[in-house]
Motif scaffolding. Structure first.
Motif, PDB file in Angstrom:
ATOM      1  N   GLU A  94       0.814  -1.216   0.000  1.00  0.00           N
ATOM      2  CA  GLU A  94       0.000   0.000   0.000  1.00  0.00           C
ATOM      3  C   GLU A  94       0.846   1.264   0.000  1.00  0.00           C
ATOM      4  N   ASP A  95       2.058   1.173   0.575  1.00  0.00           N
ATOM      5  CA  ASP A  95       2.929   2.343   0.674  1.00  0.00           C
ATOM      6  C   ASP A  95       3.964   2.416  -0.437  1.00  0.00           C
ATOM      7  N   THR A  96       4.045   1.405  -1.275  1.00  0.00           N
ATOM      8  CA  THR A  96       5.071   1.384  -2.318  1.00  0.00           C
ATOM      9  C   THR A  96       4.495   1.303  -3.733  1.00  0.00           C
ATOM     10  N   SER A  97       3.228   0.953  -3.858  1.00  0.00           N
ATOM     11  CA  SER A  97       2.605   0.851  -5.178  1.00  0.00           C
ATOM     12  C   SER A  97       2.448   2.229  -5.807  1.00  0.00           C
ATOM     13  N   ILE A  98       2.701   2.310  -7.098  1.00  0.00           N
ATOM     14  CA  ILE A  98       2.544   3.560  -7.824  1.00  0.00           C
ATOM     15  C   ILE A  98       1.220   3.578  -8.563  1.00  0.00           C
ATOM     16  N   GLY A  99       0.778   4.762  -8.938  1.00  0.00           N
ATOM     17  CA  GLY A  99      -0.426   4.903  -9.737  1.00  0.00           C
ATOM     18  C   GLY A  99      -0.075   5.189 -11.186  1.00  0.00           C
ATOM     19  N   ILE A 100      -0.861   4.640 -12.121  1.00  0.00           N
ATOM     20  CA  ILE A 100      -0.661   4.863 -13.546  1.00  0.00           C
ATOM     21  C   ILE A 100      -1.801   5.735 -14.057  1.00  0.00           C
ATOM     22  N   PRO A 101      -1.519   6.927 -14.557  1.00  0.00           N
ATOM     23  CA  PRO A 101      -2.596   7.769 -15.090  1.00  0.00           C
ATOM     24  C   PRO A 101      -3.297   7.081 -16.264  1.00  0.00           C
ATOM     25  N   TYR A 102      -4.595   7.106 -16.253  1.00  0.00           N
ATOM     26  CA  TYR A 102      -5.383   6.476 -17.320  1.00  0.00           C
ATOM     27  C   TYR A 102      -5.015   7.067 -18.687  1.00  0.00           C
ATOM     28  N   LYS A 103      -4.846   8.388 -18.758  1.00  0.00           N
ATOM     29  CA  LYS A 103      -4.545   9.027 -20.037  1.00  0.00           C
ATOM     30  C   LYS A 103      -3.187   8.568 -20.586  1.00  0.00           C
ATOM     31  N   ALA A 104      -2.214   8.382 -19.693  1.00  0.00           N
ATOM     32  CA  ALA A 104      -0.903   7.908 -20.135  1.00  0.00           C
ATOM     33  C   ALA A 104      -0.991   6.466 -20.619  1.00  0.00           C
ATOM     34  N   LEU A 105      -1.788   5.648 -19.916  1.00  0.00           N
ATOM     35  CA  LEU A 105      -1.983   4.260 -20.317  1.00  0.00           C
ATOM     36  C   LEU A 105      -2.641   4.183 -21.690  1.00  0.00           C
ATOM     37  N   LEU A 106      -3.647   5.015 -21.895  1.00  0.00           N
ATOM     38  CA  LEU A 106      -4.352   5.043 -23.172  1.00  0.00           C
ATOM     39  C   LEU A 106      -3.433   5.520 -24.294  1.00  0.00           C
ATOM     40  N   ALA A 107      -2.626   6.551 -24.016  1.00  0.00           N
ATOM     41  CA  ALA A 107      -1.725   7.091 -25.039  1.00  0.00           C
ATOM     42  C   ALA A 107      -0.657   6.072 -25.433  1.00  0.00           C
ATOM     43  N   ASP A 108      -0.125   5.332 -24.450  1.00  0.00           N
ATOM     44  CA  ASP A 108       0.966   4.395 -24.729  1.00  0.00           C
ATOM     45  C   ASP A 108       0.487   3.074 -25.323  1.00  0.00           C
ATOM     46  N   PHE A 109      -0.678   2.603 -24.894  1.00  0.00           N
ATOM     47  CA  PHE A 109      -1.085   1.247 -25.274  1.00  0.00           C
ATOM     48  C   PHE A 109      -2.459   1.158 -25.922  1.00  0.00           C
ATOM     49  N   GLY A 110      -3.162   2.274 -26.042  1.00  0.00           N
ATOM     50  CA  GLY A 110      -4.517   2.243 -26.595  1.00  0.00           C
ATOM     51  C   GLY A 110      -4.592   1.625 -27.975  1.00  0.00           C
ATOM     52  N   ASP A 111      -3.684   2.011 -28.879  1.00  0.00           N
ATOM     53  CA  ASP A 111      -3.721   1.500 -30.248  1.00  0.00           C
ATOM     54  C   ASP A 111      -3.498  -0.004 -30.306  1.00  0.00           C
ATOM     55  N   LYS A 112      -2.728  -0.537 -29.356  1.00  0.00           N
ATOM     56  CA  LYS A 112      -2.402  -1.963 -29.366  1.00  0.00           C
ATOM     57  C   LYS A 112      -3.423  -2.793 -28.594  1.00  0.00           C
ATOM     58  N   LEU A 113      -4.218  -2.142 -27.756  1.00  0.00           N
ATOM     59  CA  LEU A 113      -5.125  -2.895 -26.881  1.00  0.00           C
ATOM     60  C   LEU A 113      -6.587  -2.529 -27.100  1.00  0.00           C
ATOM     61  N   GLY A 114      -6.949  -2.256 -28.342  1.00  0.00           N
ATOM     62  CA  GLY A 114      -8.355  -2.064 -28.664  1.00  0.00           C
ATOM     63  C   GLY A 114      -8.883  -0.662 -28.554  1.00  0.00           C
ATOM     64  N   LYS A 115      -8.015   0.323 -28.339  1.00  0.00           N
ATOM     65  CA  LYS A 115      -8.401   1.726 -28.201  1.00  0.00           C
ATOM     66  C   LYS A 115      -9.297   1.947 -26.976  1.00  0.00           C
ATOM     67  N   LYS A 116      -9.882   3.126 -26.888  1.00  0.00           N
ATOM     68  CA  LYS A 116     -10.541   3.557 -25.666  1.00  0.00           C
ATOM     69  C   LYS A 116     -11.692   2.649 -25.242  1.00  0.00           C
ATOM     70  N   THR A 117     -12.558   2.279 -26.178  1.00  0.00           N
ATOM     71  CA  THR A 117     -13.739   1.486 -25.819  1.00  0.00           C
ATOM     72  C   THR A 117     -13.350   0.143 -25.221  1.00  0.00           C
ATOM     73  N   ARG A 118     -12.448  -0.579 -25.887  1.00  0.00           N
ATOM     74  CA  ARG A 118     -12.019  -1.880 -25.382  1.00  0.00           C
ATOM     75  C   ARG A 118     -11.221  -1.750 -24.091  1.00  0.00           C
TER      76      ARG A 118
END
Length: 239
Positions: free
Chosen positions: A131-155
């Motif tokens: 709980e004290d060491t886990s980082i958060g991943i911004p949704y927008k950064a995740l979508l920008a980096d991997f959206g095209d490879k993982l079905g885009k926003k809807t998927r």
């Protein structure tokens, strides 16, 4: 056998996960006789208690010897029973690599998410909680980096919803954080080298995009303090 071992197993089956600081879980992890009782009851059903020192929760899993008889019962191997499509499994692996691997490094070097990375006395501290060491991943950064490879926003939105319901992740506003199962049901020793030097090699060669070093406890408190959105508020959709 004691009723306590039966109760602990029943609670795990009902709730899927329990925290390591739960009274009965702590007993199972520290009392050799009680752990043997729990293991014996689970083994009779082809199951085992799954825990690791890096995770804040414990859960139940099938024993390796039983997996072929369960997942291989049909003509094709049932590689997962979570109803995840291929892009959902890929998203799960990406999130595990981006969240769990950095967390493990911090825990092994006894650092919290907001600690100075050059703390020369960090190794003298106790192993910090997930709980004290886990980082958060911004949704927008995740979508920008991997959206095209993982079905885009809807998927991606659909798969994030499934992963959240299954307990692999949690959403704290616009931040995706580790859920109770993300560090329990993925085999770190098996996957680490394959991912860093194989499937996600290119991801780790470049600087991670907009990684947010915020402990989950802080995110949870901030999320609880935010007012709930209006009932008629619409979520923008991608064209």
């Amino acid at each position: 056998m004691s009723d306590d071992s039966q109760i602990l197993i029943a609670r795990l089956m009902a709730h899927q996960t329990l925290r390591r600081d739960d009274k009965m879980v702590k007993r199972a992890l520290s009392d050799e006789h009680f752990r043997a009782e729990v293991d014996a009851r689970l083994a009779a059903c082809g199951m085992k208690l799954l825990d690791n020192v890096y995770a804040d929760h414990v859960t139940l899993a099938l024993q390796r010897a039983i997996e072929p008889k369960v997942f291989g019962a049909k003509d094709t191997w049932q590689n997962n029973n979570f109803g995840l499509a291929r892009d959902g499994v890929a998203l799960l692996v990406v999130l595990w690599a981006l969240i769990i691997l950095p967390k493990r490094e911090r825990q092994e070097t006894h650092q919290h998410a907001d600690d100075d990375q050059n703390d020369m006395f960090g190794s003298e501290k106790s192993v910090p909680r997930a709980e004290d060491t886990s980082i958060g991943i911004p949704y927008k950064a995740l979508l920008a980096d991997f959206g095209d490879k993982l079905g885009k926003k809807t998927r991606m939105d659909m798969n994030l919803g499934i992963l959240g319901k299954l307990g692999f992740i949690e959403r704290r506003g616009d931040i995706v954080v580790e859920g109770p199962l993300l560090d329990l049901l993925m085999d770190t020793d098996l996957l680490k080298e394959r991912i860093i030097n194989g499937a996600l090699a290119e991801v780790f060669k470049r600087a991670p995009a907009q990684i947010v070093h915020i402990p989950r406890a802080v995110l949870a408190a901030a999320n609880d303090a935010e007012p709930a959105p209006a009932a008629n508020e619409e979520t923008p959709t991608e064209e």
